[in-house]
Design an enzyme around this catalytic site. Structure first.
Site, PDB file in Angstrom:
ATOM      1  N   LYS A 184      -1.982  -7.958  -6.636  1.00  0.00           N
ATOM      2  CA  LYS A 184      -1.370  -6.680  -6.273  1.00  0.00           C
ATOM      3  C   LYS A 184      -1.387  -5.744  -7.485  1.00  0.00           C
ATOM      4  O   LYS A 184      -1.136  -6.173  -8.611  1.00  0.00           O
ATOM      5  CB  LYS A 184       0.078  -6.906  -5.818  1.00  0.00           C
ATOM      6  CG  LYS A 184       0.914  -5.642  -5.624  1.00  0.00           C
ATOM      7  CD  LYS A 184       0.419  -4.771  -4.494  1.00  0.00           C
ATOM      8  CE  LYS A 184       1.219  -3.461  -4.403  1.00  0.00           C
ATOM      9  NZ  LYS A 184       0.632  -2.526  -3.395  1.00  0.00           N
ATOM     10  N   ASN A 204       0.331   6.607  -2.727  1.00  0.00           N
ATOM     11  CA  ASN A 204       1.643   6.483  -2.100  1.00  0.00           C
ATOM     12  C   ASN A 204       2.846   6.640  -3.015  1.00  0.00           C
ATOM     13  O   ASN A 204       3.965   6.359  -2.593  1.00  0.00           O
ATOM     14  CB  ASN A 204       1.745   5.109  -1.404  1.00  0.00           C
ATOM     15  CG  ASN A 204       0.751   4.974  -0.278  1.00  0.00           C
ATOM     16  OD1 ASN A 204       0.290   5.969   0.266  1.00  0.00           O
ATOM     17  ND2 ASN A 204       0.417   3.744   0.060  1.00  0.00           N
ATOM     18  N   THR A 250      -6.785  -4.763   5.779  1.00  0.00           N
ATOM     19  CA  THR A 250      -6.012  -4.696   7.021  1.00  0.00           C
ATOM     20  C   THR A 250      -6.157  -5.961   7.863  1.00  0.00           C
ATOM     21  O   THR A 250      -5.169  -6.513   8.368  1.00  0.00           O
ATOM     22  CB  THR A 250      -6.427  -3.450   7.831  1.00  0.00           C
ATOM     23  OG1 THR A 250      -6.051  -2.275   7.098  1.00  0.00           O
ATOM     24  CG2 THR A 250      -5.761  -3.418   9.188  1.00  0.00           C
ATOM     25  N   GLY A 279     -13.140  -1.848   3.208  1.00  0.00           N
ATOM     26  CA  GLY A 279     -12.811  -0.872   4.240  1.00  0.00           C
ATOM     27  C   GLY A 279     -13.334  -1.279   5.596  1.00  0.00           C
ATOM     28  O   GLY A 279     -14.542  -1.303   5.820  1.00  0.00           O
ATOM     29  N   ASN A 290     -10.483   2.676  -1.609  1.00  0.00           N
ATOM     30  CA  ASN A 290      -9.064   2.545  -1.335  1.00  0.00           C
ATOM     31  C   ASN A 290      -8.809   3.166   0.046  1.00  0.00           C
ATOM     32  O   ASN A 290      -9.724   3.714   0.659  1.00  0.00           O
ATOM     33  CB  ASN A 290      -8.253   3.268  -2.419  1.00  0.00           C
ATOM     34  CG  ASN A 290      -6.865   2.673  -2.600  1.00  0.00           C
ATOM     35  OD1 ASN A 290      -6.177   2.385  -1.617  1.00  0.00           O
ATOM     36  ND2 ASN A 290      -6.460   2.494  -3.836  1.00  0.00           N
ATOM     37  N   CYS A 333      -4.084   5.110  -6.066  1.00  0.00           N
ATOM     38  CA  CYS A 333      -2.893   4.857  -5.241  1.00  0.00           C
ATOM     39  C   CYS A 333      -2.385   6.166  -4.649  1.00  0.00           C
ATOM     40  O   CYS A 333      -2.036   7.085  -5.387  1.00  0.00           O
ATOM     41  CB  CYS A 333      -1.767   4.189  -6.026  1.00  0.00           C
ATOM     42  SG  CYS A 333      -0.289   4.004  -4.989  1.00  0.00           S
ATOM     43  N   ASN A 355      -6.851   0.740 -10.870  1.00  0.00           N
ATOM     44  CA  ASN A 355      -6.691   1.482  -9.617  1.00  0.00           C
ATOM     45  C   ASN A 355      -6.564   2.975  -9.929  1.00  0.00           C
ATOM     46  O   ASN A 355      -5.560   3.416 -10.473  1.00  0.00           O
ATOM     47  CB  ASN A 355      -5.436   0.950  -8.926  1.00  0.00           C
ATOM     48  CG  ASN A 355      -5.245   1.521  -7.558  1.00  0.00           C
ATOM     49  OD1 ASN A 355      -5.958   2.422  -7.138  1.00  0.00           O
ATOM     50  ND2 ASN A 355      -4.263   1.005  -6.851  1.00  0.00           N
ATOM     51  N   SER A 408       2.575   3.038   3.302  1.00  0.00           N
ATOM     52  CA  SER A 408       3.019   3.718   2.087  1.00  0.00           C
ATOM     53  C   SER A 408       3.945   2.769   1.354  1.00  0.00           C
ATOM     54  O   SER A 408       5.163   2.946   1.337  1.00  0.00           O
ATOM     55  CB  SER A 408       3.724   5.033   2.402  1.00  0.00           C
ATOM     56  OG  SER A 408       4.085   5.670   1.181  1.00  0.00           O
TER      57      SER A 408
HETATM   58  C1  DHB Z   1      -0.347   1.171  -2.998  1.00  0.00           C
HETATM   59  C2  DHB Z   1      -1.291   1.672  -2.144  1.00  0.00           C
HETATM   60  C3  DHB Z   1      -2.573   1.852  -2.576  1.00  0.00           C
HETATM   61  O1  DHB Z   1      -3.533   2.344  -1.781  1.00  0.00           O
HETATM   62  C4  DHB Z   1      -2.890   1.530  -3.880  1.00  0.00           C
HETATM   63  O2  DHB Z   1      -4.132   1.742  -4.304  1.00  0.00           O
HETATM   64  C5  DHB Z   1      -1.952   1.023  -4.725  1.00  0.00           C
HETATM   65  C6  DHB Z   1      -0.666   0.838  -4.277  1.00  0.00           C
HETATM   66  C7  DHB Z   1       1.013   1.000  -2.550  1.00  0.00           C
HETATM   67  O3  DHB Z   1       1.497   1.856  -1.786  1.00  0.00           O
HETATM   68  O4  DHB Z   1       1.693   0.052  -2.990  1.00  0.00           O
END
Ligand code: DHB
Length: 315
Positions: free
Chosen positions: A49, A136, A276, A253, A198, A134, A131, A74
């Site tokens: 993560k 969110n 997903t 994806g 992403n 992100c 990353n 999110s």
């Molecule tokens: C989160 C979502 C993402 O798409 C990402 O690249 C990193 C973190 C998140 O909301 O935790």
């Protein structure tokens, strides 16, 4: 008719050979050590993560919603903090032949550089995927959409980290943006791979019955995954595969069966991540998708991924 040649899904890159081409998309099944180990048992590699320096609870719930065409989330970077994933990386069984990637998503450039410096000093075989995308964290735009800031960040990563690394990119939607980003990425020889894509950021899922959004953070805006994003992901994989000679592209994806994995590899992907679908099905998805991909390859007479990688035909 009856072809008895073996089908080889192994992938050689980054100086190692992994036993297959599938692993988790960062964010899915990878926040806790128990989840990381379950992925290690069932996939060909593991990514953790996205880590921030400090642990985070993430955004208020509900923050993930499945829809008939995929998902919206999110999450807001809920994670155990960099030290937790670094400790996992110290104890990781690298001899299992499955590479370990550490997703890094610092709240600032300096945080990303700090994590990269620590990782450099440890001399571990774990490979960072920084990353840049992100979507969110309220008030934090996706770095990958700011070309000047991305160029400066990569310069700083080069100073902070001495090994090979990768970046997770947001989806782009215009050839001018593909080429502008590729020009920046190509200035960095130790940038060995890009992961495309992403989630498509800041979508809005609407429920007619309740006349409501589907998730709580950002008044319902969230990153899309699943069927919604497959053609966008394939476009990004194919374009960056063409524009980044000598680098690898990891496809991410809309992969839910052997067919989408095949599409990503045909578009140029070296390895393929599952997000997903893994969230909904759990780690059993890896063996199912791998078996489907192998069967599709047998049907087509392909014995290895090299037989068709990047060979998507145009009209
Ligand atoms: C989160 C979502 C993402 O798409 C990402 O690249 C990193 C973190 C998140 O909301 O935790």
């Amino acid at each position: 008719m009856y072809e008895h040649h073996s089908t080889d899904l192994s992938v050689t890159w980054l100086g190692q050979t992994m036993p297959g081409c599938l692993y988790n998309a960062s964010g899915v099944w990878c926040r806790e050590e128990s989840e990381l180990e379950a992925v290690r048992q069932s996939a060909a590699a593991v990514i953790s993560k996205s880590a921030t320096l400090a642990p985070r609870e993430g955004n208020p719930e509900p923050r993930y919603c499945q829809t008939p065409l995929g998902s919206i989330n999110s999450m807001g970077l809920p994670n155990r903090g960099f030290a937790y994933y670094l400790d996992y990386a110290r104890r990781y069984d690298y001899l299992c032949g499955k590479p370990l990637f550490l997703s890094l998503s610092g709240m600032t450039l300096e945080d990303n550089c700090e994590m990269l410096r620590v990782l450099s000093e440890q001399g571990l075989p774990a490979i960072p995927e920084v990353n840049l995308s992100c979507p969110n964290v309220p008030g934090k735009p996706q770095l990958g959409y700011d070309f000047a800031a991305t160029a400066a960040a990569l310069d700083a990563f080069d100073r902070a980290y001495s090994g090979l690394y990768g970046v997770k990119l947001p989806p782009y939607f215009d050839p001018a943006h593909f080429s502008a980003m590729a020009d920046i990425l190509n200035r960095h020889p130790r940038l060995a791979f890009v992961t495309c894509i992403n989630s498509i950021g800041n979508g809005l899922v609407v429920d007619v019955e309740s006349e409501s959004v589907a998730i709580k953070p950002k008044d319902g805006l969230g990153g899309l995954g699943g069927d919604y994003v497959l053609p966008t992901a394939l476009a990004n994989v194919r374009e960056f595969h063409r524009l980044l000679p000598g680098k690898e592209v990891v496809g991410c994806g809309g992969v839910k069966s052997g067919r989408e994995a095949f599409m990503h590899i045909l578009a140029g992907a070296r390895a393929v991540q599952v997000g997903t679908c893994l969230y909904h099905e759990g780690p059993a998805a890896f063996a199912r998708i791998a078996a489907e991909l192998a069967q599709l390859m047998r049907d087509k007479g392909y014995r290895s991924l090299d037989d068709f990688r990047g060979k998507l035909r145009v009209l």
